[in-house]
Design an enzyme around this catalytic site. Structure first.
Site, PDB file in Angstrom:
ATOM      1  N   GLY A 122       1.023  -1.243  -0.036  1.00 43.91           N
ATOM      2  CA  GLY A 122      -0.134  -0.229   0.289  1.00 43.91           C
ATOM      3  C   GLY A 122       1.253   1.183   0.180  1.00 43.91           C
ATOM      4  O   GLY A 122       2.100   1.150  -0.031  1.00 43.91           O
ATOM      5  N   GLY A 182       5.751  -3.502   4.501  1.00 45.50           N
ATOM      6  CA  GLY A 182       6.424  -3.464   6.757  1.00 45.50           C
ATOM      7  C   GLY A 182       6.611  -1.766   6.783  1.00 45.50           C
ATOM      8  O   GLY A 182       5.991  -0.992   6.534  1.00 45.50           O
ATOM      9  N   CYS A 191       6.089   9.481   0.136  1.00 44.78           N
ATOM     10  CA  CYS A 191       4.524   9.338   0.365  1.00 44.78           C
ATOM     11  C   CYS A 191       3.723   9.959  -0.217  1.00 44.78           C
ATOM     12  O   CYS A 191       2.440  10.017   0.380  1.00 44.78           O
ATOM     13  CB  CYS A 191       4.691   8.517   1.914  1.00 44.78           C
ATOM     14  SG  CYS A 191       6.071   7.142   1.902  1.00 44.78           S
TER      15      CYS A 191
END
Length: 293
Positions: A124, A211, A230
């Site tokens: 994700g 992770g 991000c």
């Protein structure tokens, strides 16, 4: 339940770590499929142990599902396998402005030349960076076996990093509405929290992968400043070193061991970010050859 910890001490190509993760995930998924789809054909057997993989890769920008370019299938992490130069790379929009520092080759000299690979992933989130000076932590777990929900899994990863920060004497570690772990400015100093660890995961049949990317030294920050990491416009990154920890004598193995212990303690606590299932009673080390067989 036992937990395996595979720490790779050398800096490795990201593809090598991705292969190890893929094998570990496949083992868990194969076990679950056999036990659920054809229980009469396959007698009950013990599931593969959950594993935490820790490593530091050569410089690499990775994208999550939200930033995958249209030419890259979400189920294909090797769309650039046959690229021979940067101009051949199929890139997501956030990386187009820095095509000049990207290379299809994983070389030990990339860091010295401020070059980096590009690698699409299934996790994700959006685009980030991994490389020297950073500890990457992948948790390969059957969340159902541990009775950990997907959101609790994210909190478990974040809180384990917060515990590591506290262990090094860092004050101001926090989480926000944005994913990851952040450090607030010291009391009396103005400014916004800076991200010290990125978090992004993937789930398939409740088996987790990917992770945490935890910055230990300042080395990764140059690469992170080249992008909107991000997708968080206006947000800055930092590192364990950047928040005042003397990392001269701190090894990646030490940080990885601290994280694994914090993770185990959280799972066994049964708290909001822990598990409601079996305890993790033993942590044991494995080597790369144990996975590759």
């Amino acid at each position: 339940m036992r937990l395996a910890h595979l720490h790779i001490p050398n800096i490795i190509p990201f593809r090598q770590a991705s292969l190890l993760q893929q094998i570990l995930v496949s083992r868990l998924l194969t076990h679950k499929r056999k036990q659920s789809d054809s229980p009469a054909l396959f007698p009950p057997t013990s599931a593969p142990d959950p594993t935490i993989l820790t490593f530091t890769p050569r410089p690499v920008y990775t994208t999550g599902r939200r930033d995958l370019p249209a030419s890259c299938s979400p189920n294909d992490e090797s769309s650039n396998t046959f690229a021979t130069k940067a101009s051949d790379l199929s890139l997501p929009t956030p990386l187009e402005p820095i095509r000049n520092i990207l290379t299809p080759t994983s070389s030990p000299t990339n860091a010295a030349q401020h070059l980096a690979e590009y690698y699409p992933t299934l996790r994700g989130g959006q685009t980030t960076y991994h490389g020297p000076g950073q500890l990457v932590i992948y948790t390969i777990l059957d969340l159902r076996a541990l009775r950990i929900g997907p959101r609790c899994h994210i909190r478990l990863l974040e809180n384990s990093v917060l515990d590591v920060l506290k262990g090094f004497g860092v004050k101001g570690g926090t989480t926000t509405e944005d994913p990851g772990v952040w450090v607030k400015p010291d009391a009396g100093n103005s400014g916004i929290p800076r991200k010290v660890a990125a978090v992004g995961v993937h789930l398939r049949r409740f088996v987790s992968s990917y992770g945490v990317g935890f910055c230990i030294t300042e080395e990764p920050l140059w690469y992170l400043r080249q992008i909107v990491a991000c997708g968080l416009e206006g947000k800055e990154s930092t590192s364990l070193e950047g928040v005042g920890v003397n990392v001269g004598d701190v090894t990646m193995e030490e940080v990885s061991t601290r994280f694994v212990q914090a993770f185990v303690d959280r799972v066994n606590s049964g708290g909001p970010s822990g598990g409601q299932g079996p305890r993790l009673d033993e942590v044991y080390r494995i080597q790369e050859d144990d996975v590759l067989g």
